[in-house]
Design an enzyme around this catalytic site. Structure first.
Site, mmCIF file in Angstrom:
data_model
loop_
_atom_site.group_PDB
_atom_site.id
_atom_site.type_symbol
_atom_site.label_atom_id
_atom_site.label_comp_id
_atom_site.label_asym_id
_atom_site.label_seq_id
_atom_site.Cartn_x
_atom_site.Cartn_y
_atom_site.Cartn_z
ATOM 1 N N GLY A 1 19.708 63.662 36.489
ATOM 2 C CA GLY A 1 20.157 63.193 37.787
ATOM 3 C C GLY A 1 19.508 61.857 38.074
ATOM 4 N N SER A 2 18.318 61.919 38.665
ATOM 5 C CA SER A 2 17.588 60.685 38.966
ATOM 6 C C SER A 2 17.070 60.000 37.707
ATOM 7 C CB SER A 2 16.407 60.997 39.893
ATOM 8 O OG SER A 2 16.858 61.586 41.107
ATOM 9 N N THR B 1 32.075 62.553 41.805
ATOM 10 C CA THR B 1 33.125 62.392 42.803
ATOM 11 C C THR B 1 34.393 61.922 42.108
ATOM 12 O OG1 THR B 1 31.505 61.830 44.501
ATOM 13 C CG2 THR B 1 33.783 61.200 44.924
ATOM 14 N N LEU C 1 23.889 72.708 71.620
ATOM 15 C CA LEU C 1 25.045 73.553 71.934
ATOM 16 C C LEU C 1 24.713 75.040 71.872
ATOM 17 C CD1 LEU C 1 26.583 70.794 71.454
ATOM 18 C CD2 LEU C 1 28.473 72.196 70.630
ATOM 19 N N GLY D 1 24.469 78.748 70.854
ATOM 20 C CA GLY D 1 25.359 79.621 70.088
ATOM 21 C C GLY D 1 26.692 78.972 69.786
ATOM 22 N N GLU E 1 23.305 59.067 45.642
ATOM 23 C CA GLU E 1 22.853 57.664 45.502
ATOM 24 C C GLU E 1 21.323 57.569 45.469
ATOM 25 O OE1 GLU E 1 24.715 54.749 45.377
ATOM 26 O OE2 GLU E 1 26.676 55.694 45.497
ATOM 27 N N THR F 1 17.903 60.500 45.770
ATOM 28 C CA THR F 1 17.330 61.353 46.803
ATOM 29 C C THR F 1 16.307 60.592 47.647
ATOM 30 O OG1 THR F 1 15.509 62.075 45.393
ATOM 31 C CG2 THR F 1 17.553 63.358 45.276
#
Length: 379
Positions: A133-134, A160, A340, A342, A365, A367
């Site tokens: 990953g990184s 993506t 908000l 519940g 992009e 972490t």
């Protein structure tokens, strides 16, 4: 020093905001629920130029190549819906490395291909792997020269548009012993024999974007599809990410702003103990913190963008913006749900979706922890 936007920049922001209000917000919940790619929204965005604005005019874009423009537009689209905005911005994902690393001939061919407003095409940047990953130098995908061609084998994940893109930029090891100096990048058309899509991921958030595996089995591409210099793609990728991180920070600002605005309106209308809950100090102070953090993240983002647009390095400043904004958006959306109560936990209100969408902005992009490594390196 001025914190005011120019007239042209305000028009850009309004252009993107109006599209988000009209075309994204009304369908955001539906696409999130169905986990569908928003093809109809993509077609509308392509026709008005929102998927190709960043490309130079000679390649079919609008010539809005500044990082600041990307930040202003991105904030508004992500205010609309992070999943749909990710899908729209992903059209140019392949165009970004081609723009930064490609030859004039490659730019003219492939960026123009991605900018057709009548036939919107999807790009993908195939970098991440199950074990890399990184740590880019740990990728296992291999590219071997065979005469005038390269043969690529490997598997990419969390991509993506992975499996549905029309054009991929694939990063592969061309020198297994070279470390960071052994990675090359290649333009690979989506219909190339041997390239296929694997598992489509089921995600916590940004569900309107398609994320999946890319399988490469004896994929052959001509040598002319090599991007930049052989074995030096890692450094091109780092420069590209340096300039794209402010845009991710702006995306986080957009999501946070959406949640803050909704929570503020709710707090003014929700009556408990015979008065609106915003009259309670604990609620008003939460909103004050949310507003402060959003503005701080935006200003960090704009500073990094302006450095990039002046041709200066924004490596540290861009990482500062992304690290701060990525954590900020999680705080703000979590507090919006809390305000908000519940109701915030229920799907009848959009704050739970914004909270789910927010998490990815501190992950992709690079972490938050990687951003802090970059910042610390700059100290």
């Amino acid at each position: 020093m001025s914190f005011e936007l120019s007239k042209e920049q305000e028009e850009l922001r309004k252009w993107a905001h109006d599209f988000a209000v009209k075309e994204i917000r009304p369908v955001a919940a539906e696409y999130d629920e169905k986990e569908e790619f928003p093809i109809e929204v993509l077609r509308k965005a392509a026709k008005v130029g929102l998927t190709s604005y960043a490309a130079p005019e000679e390649y079919g874009g609008a010539g809005l190549t500044s990082v600041m423009a990307a930040c202003l537009i991105g904030e508004e689209l992500f205010w609309g819906c992070a999943g749909i905005a990710t899908s729209l911005s992903a059209v140019g994902l392949a165009g970004l490395p081609i723009y930064y690393m490609g030859t004039e001939e490659q730019k003219r061919k492939w960026i123009s291909y991605l900018c057709d407003p009548e036939h919107p095409r999807l790009g993908a940047m195939a970098l991440t792997e199950p074990g890399a990953g990184s740590d880019v130098q740990a990728i296992q995908t291999r590219a071997v020269r065979d005469g005038d061609e390269w043969v690529i084998n490997g598997r990419k994940c969390f991509i993506t548009n992975g499996g549905i893109a029309d054009v991929y930029v694939v990063f592969a090891k061309s020198d297994p012993t070279g470390g960071y100096h052994g990675v090359s990048a290649f333009v690979v058309p989506g219909d190339t024999p041997g390239l296929s899509g694997g598992k489509k991921e089921r995600k916590m958030g940004i569900r309107a974007s398609h994320t999946g595996d890319v399988i490469l089995e004896d994929v052959r591409v001509p040598h002319e599809n090599l991007l930049g210099e052989e074995n030096l793609a890692f450094f091109g990728a780092m420069k590209m990410l340096e300039y794209s991180r402010p845009a991710v920070a702006a995306a986080a600002v957009g999501v946070a702003r959406a949640a803050y605005e909704y929570a503020l309106d709710y707090a003014k209308q929700r009556v408990q103990f015979s008065r609106p809950i915003i009259k309670n100090q604990s609620i008003s102070h939460m909103l004050a913190d949310m507003k402060t953090k959003i503005d701080a993240a935006r200003l960090l983002t704009w500073r990094a963008a302006q450095l990039a647009d002046r041709g200066e390095s924004c490596a540290v400043e861009g990482s500062m913006a992304k690290a701060f904004a990525g954590e900020m958006v999680m705080d703000v959306t979590t507090n919006a749900v809390q305000i908000l109560g519940g109701y915030g936990y229920m799907r009848d209100h959009p704050v739970e979706k914004w909270m789910r969408d927010a998490k990815i902005l501190s992950i992709y992009e690079g972490t938050t922890q990687i951003q802090k490594k970059v910042i610390a390196g700059g100290l």
